[in-house]
Write a protein that holds these residues in place. Structure first.
Motif, PDB file in Angstrom:
ATOM      1  N   UNK A 104       0.839  -1.433   0.130  1.00  0.00           N
ATOM      2  CA  UNK A 104      -0.001  -0.210   0.280  1.00  0.00           C
ATOM      3  C   UNK A 104       0.624   1.231  -0.119  1.00  0.00           C
ATOM      4  N   UNK A 105       1.875   1.270   1.096  1.00  0.00           N
ATOM      5  CA  UNK A 105       2.652   2.144   0.322  1.00  0.00           C
ATOM      6  C   UNK A 105       3.526   2.627  -0.683  1.00  0.00           C
ATOM      7  N   UNK A 106       3.822   1.488  -1.148  1.00  0.00           N
ATOM      8  CA  UNK A 106       4.976   1.769  -2.353  1.00  0.00           C
ATOM      9  C   UNK A 106       4.053   2.441  -3.882  1.00  0.00           C
ATOM     10  N   UNK A 107       2.447   1.556  -3.359  1.00  0.00           N
ATOM     11  CA  UNK A 107       1.467   1.910  -4.684  1.00  0.00           C
ATOM     12  C   UNK A 107       0.899   3.338  -4.653  1.00  0.00           C
ATOM     13  N   UNK A 108       0.688   3.812  -3.255  1.00  0.00           N
ATOM     14  CA  UNK A 108       0.686   5.227  -3.192  1.00  0.00           C
ATOM     15  C   UNK A 108       1.659   6.361  -3.481  1.00  0.00           C
ATOM     16  N   UNK A 109       3.012   5.928  -3.184  1.00  0.00           N
ATOM     17  CA  UNK A 109       3.789   6.614  -3.919  1.00  0.00           C
ATOM     18  C   UNK A 109       3.474   6.726  -5.343  1.00  0.00           C
ATOM     19  N   UNK A 110       3.135   5.258  -6.085  1.00  0.00           N
ATOM     20  CA  UNK A 110       2.854   4.827  -7.440  1.00  0.00           C
ATOM     21  C   UNK A 110       2.218   6.555  -7.900  1.00  0.00           C
ATOM     22  N   UNK A 111       1.099   5.848  -6.772  1.00  0.00           N
ATOM     23  CA  UNK A 111      -0.733   6.778  -7.320  1.00  0.00           C
ATOM     24  C   UNK A 111       0.130   8.425  -7.736  1.00  0.00           C
TER      25      UNK A 111
ATOM     26  N   UNK B 143      -6.018   8.428 -15.312  1.00  0.00           N
ATOM     27  CA  UNK B 143      -6.775   6.950 -14.535  1.00  0.00           C
ATOM     28  C   UNK B 143      -5.937   6.033 -14.643  1.00  0.00           C
ATOM     29  N   UNK B 144      -6.133   4.798 -13.350  1.00  0.00           N
ATOM     30  CA  UNK B 144      -5.596   3.667 -12.920  1.00  0.00           C
ATOM     31  C   UNK B 144      -6.352   2.729 -12.954  1.00  0.00           C
TER      32      UNK B 144
ATOM     33  N   UNK C  60      -6.008   1.682  -0.990  1.00  0.00           N
ATOM     34  CA  UNK C  60      -5.533   2.229  -1.856  1.00  0.00           C
ATOM     35  C   UNK C  60      -6.358   3.487  -2.245  1.00  0.00           C
ATOM     36  N   UNK C  61      -7.569   3.594  -1.692  1.00  0.00           N
ATOM     37  CA  UNK C  61      -8.768   4.369  -2.100  1.00  0.00           C
ATOM     38  C   UNK C  61      -9.597   3.943  -3.757  1.00  0.00           C
ATOM     39  N   UNK C  62      -9.101   3.161  -4.171  1.00  0.00           N
ATOM     40  CA  UNK C  62      -9.285   2.511  -5.792  1.00  0.00           C
ATOM     41  C   UNK C  62     -11.467   2.055  -5.496  1.00  0.00           C
ATOM     42  N   UNK C  63     -11.168   2.449  -6.232  1.00  0.00           N
ATOM     43  CA  UNK C  63     -13.390   1.919  -6.323  1.00  0.00           C
ATOM     44  C   UNK C  63     -13.666   0.622  -7.303  1.00  0.00           C
ATOM     45  N   UNK C  64     -13.955  -0.106  -7.284  1.00  0.00           N
ATOM     46  CA  UNK C  64     -13.997  -2.049  -7.171  1.00  0.00           C
ATOM     47  C   UNK C  64     -15.307  -1.535  -8.464  1.00  0.00           C
ATOM     48  N   UNK C  65     -15.391  -1.820 -10.080  1.00  0.00           N
ATOM     49  CA  UNK C  65     -16.109  -1.623 -11.317  1.00  0.00           C
ATOM     50  C   UNK C  65     -17.434  -2.769 -10.601  1.00  0.00           C
TER      51      UNK C  65
ATOM     52  N   UNK D 106     -10.862  -2.660 -10.264  1.00  0.00           N
ATOM     53  CA  UNK D 106     -10.948  -1.572  -9.447  1.00  0.00           C
ATOM     54  C   UNK D 106     -10.263  -0.212 -10.494  1.00  0.00           C
ATOM     55  N   UNK D 107     -10.478   0.906  -9.702  1.00  0.00           N
ATOM     56  CA  UNK D 107     -10.152   2.212 -10.802  1.00  0.00           C
ATOM     57  C   UNK D 107      -9.701   3.242  -9.853  1.00  0.00           C
ATOM     58  N   UNK D 108      -8.907   4.310 -10.117  1.00  0.00           N
ATOM     59  CA  UNK D 108      -8.595   5.587  -9.126  1.00  0.00           C
ATOM     60  C   UNK D 108      -8.667   6.203 -10.409  1.00  0.00           C
ATOM     61  N   UNK D 109      -8.799   7.743 -10.182  1.00  0.00           N
ATOM     62  CA  UNK D 109      -9.022   8.576 -11.406  1.00  0.00           C
ATOM     63  C   UNK D 109      -7.765   9.781 -10.530  1.00  0.00           C
ATOM     64  N   UNK D 110      -7.545  10.901 -11.092  1.00  0.00           N
ATOM     65  CA  UNK D 110      -6.606  11.442 -10.461  1.00  0.00           C
ATOM     66  C   UNK D 110      -8.185  12.542  -9.498  1.00  0.00           C
TER      67      UNK D 110
END
Length: 181
Positions: free
Chosen positions: A112-119, A130-131, A149-154, A175-179
Motif C-alpha cells: 500500500x505504501x509503495x503503490x501510494x507513491x506510484x499513484x 486513471x489507473x 488505496x482508495x480504488x473503486x471496485x467496478x 478497480x479504478x482510481x482517477x486523479x
C-alpha cells in the motif's frame, strides 16, 4: 535513459540491476507468491519477464515496474509500479498499477505504501488521468490492497483473455482510481 526513482518512508523504488535476477526468480518461483497466477515461473521465464520490464522503462520514458527495496536494509522485497498490459482487455487501453512482494513482507503495509507513491507520481508527474488494478476473484489479499488505496471496485467482473475458459482464475475483479479521486 534515466530511470525515475520513487521513495516512500520505508521503500526505494528503483531501476533493476543485474544482481536482482536471483531475487526476482525467487519471488516469481515461490508457490505462495504465485498462488493466484496460473503457475510459478522458471528461471528462463523470469529472465524474459525481467528483460521485458527493463525494456519498458526506455520505451515509456523512465517509468514502469520498479524494484522495491527496503531503505533500512537495501533488500529487494519485490516490485511495485505501472504497467501497460499487453493483453487486450475489455477496458484497454489502460495503465495498470501492480505489485508483488515476498511473503515475509506481507501484512506490513508495504504494498500500500509503495503503490501510494506510484499513484501520486502517475497523477502528478505523468498526468495519467486513471489507473486500474485487477486480480483473480479468489485473490482477496490483493483486492484488500486496492481498497486501502482508495480504488473503486467496478460493478462488472471480466474474464481474463490469457486464461482458458473455465480456469479457476479466469474471472477477475477490476478497480479504478482517477486523479480526482
Amino acid at each position: 535513459m534515466d530511470i525515475i526513482q520513487l521513495e516512500s518512508s520505508r521503500l526505494q523504488l528503483r531501476g533493476w540491476q543485474e544482481k536482482d535476477r536471483t531475487s526476482f526468480y525467487q519471488l516469481n518461483s515461490h508457490p505462495t507468491v504465485m498462488r493466484y497466477f496460473p503457475s510459478v515461473l522458471d528461471r528462463p521465464q523470469c529472465n524474459h519477464l525481467l528483460d521485458s520490464i527493463i525494456a519498458k522503462f526506455s520505451a515509456q520514458g523512465g517509468w514502469g515496474v520498479w524494484a522495491a527495496e527496503l531503505k533500512s536494509s537495501g533488500e529487494l522485497i519485490g516490485f511495485i509500479g505501472l504497467n501497460i498490459p499487453s493483453d487486450t482487455l475489455p477496458f484497454s487501453p489502460c495503465v495498470e498499477l501492480i505489485w508483488r512482494l515476498k511473503p515475509e513482507f506481507w501484512h506490513q503495509g508495504l504494498a500500500t505504501e509503495g503503490a501510494s507513491a506510484v499513484i501520486k507520481f502517475a497523477f502528478e508527474q505523468l498526468n495519467i488521468h486513471e489507473l486500474v488494478a485487477f486480480t483473480a476473484v479468489p485473490n482477496t489479499p490483493s483486492e484488500s490492497v486496492m481498497k486501502r488505496l482508495g480504488m473503486i471496485k467496478q460493478p462488472n467482473n471480466f474474464y481474463h483473455p490469457a486464461l482458458p475458459d473455465g480456469h479457476w482464475l479466469q474471472e477477475h475483479v477490476l478497480y479504478r482510481i482517477t486523479a480526482s479521486d
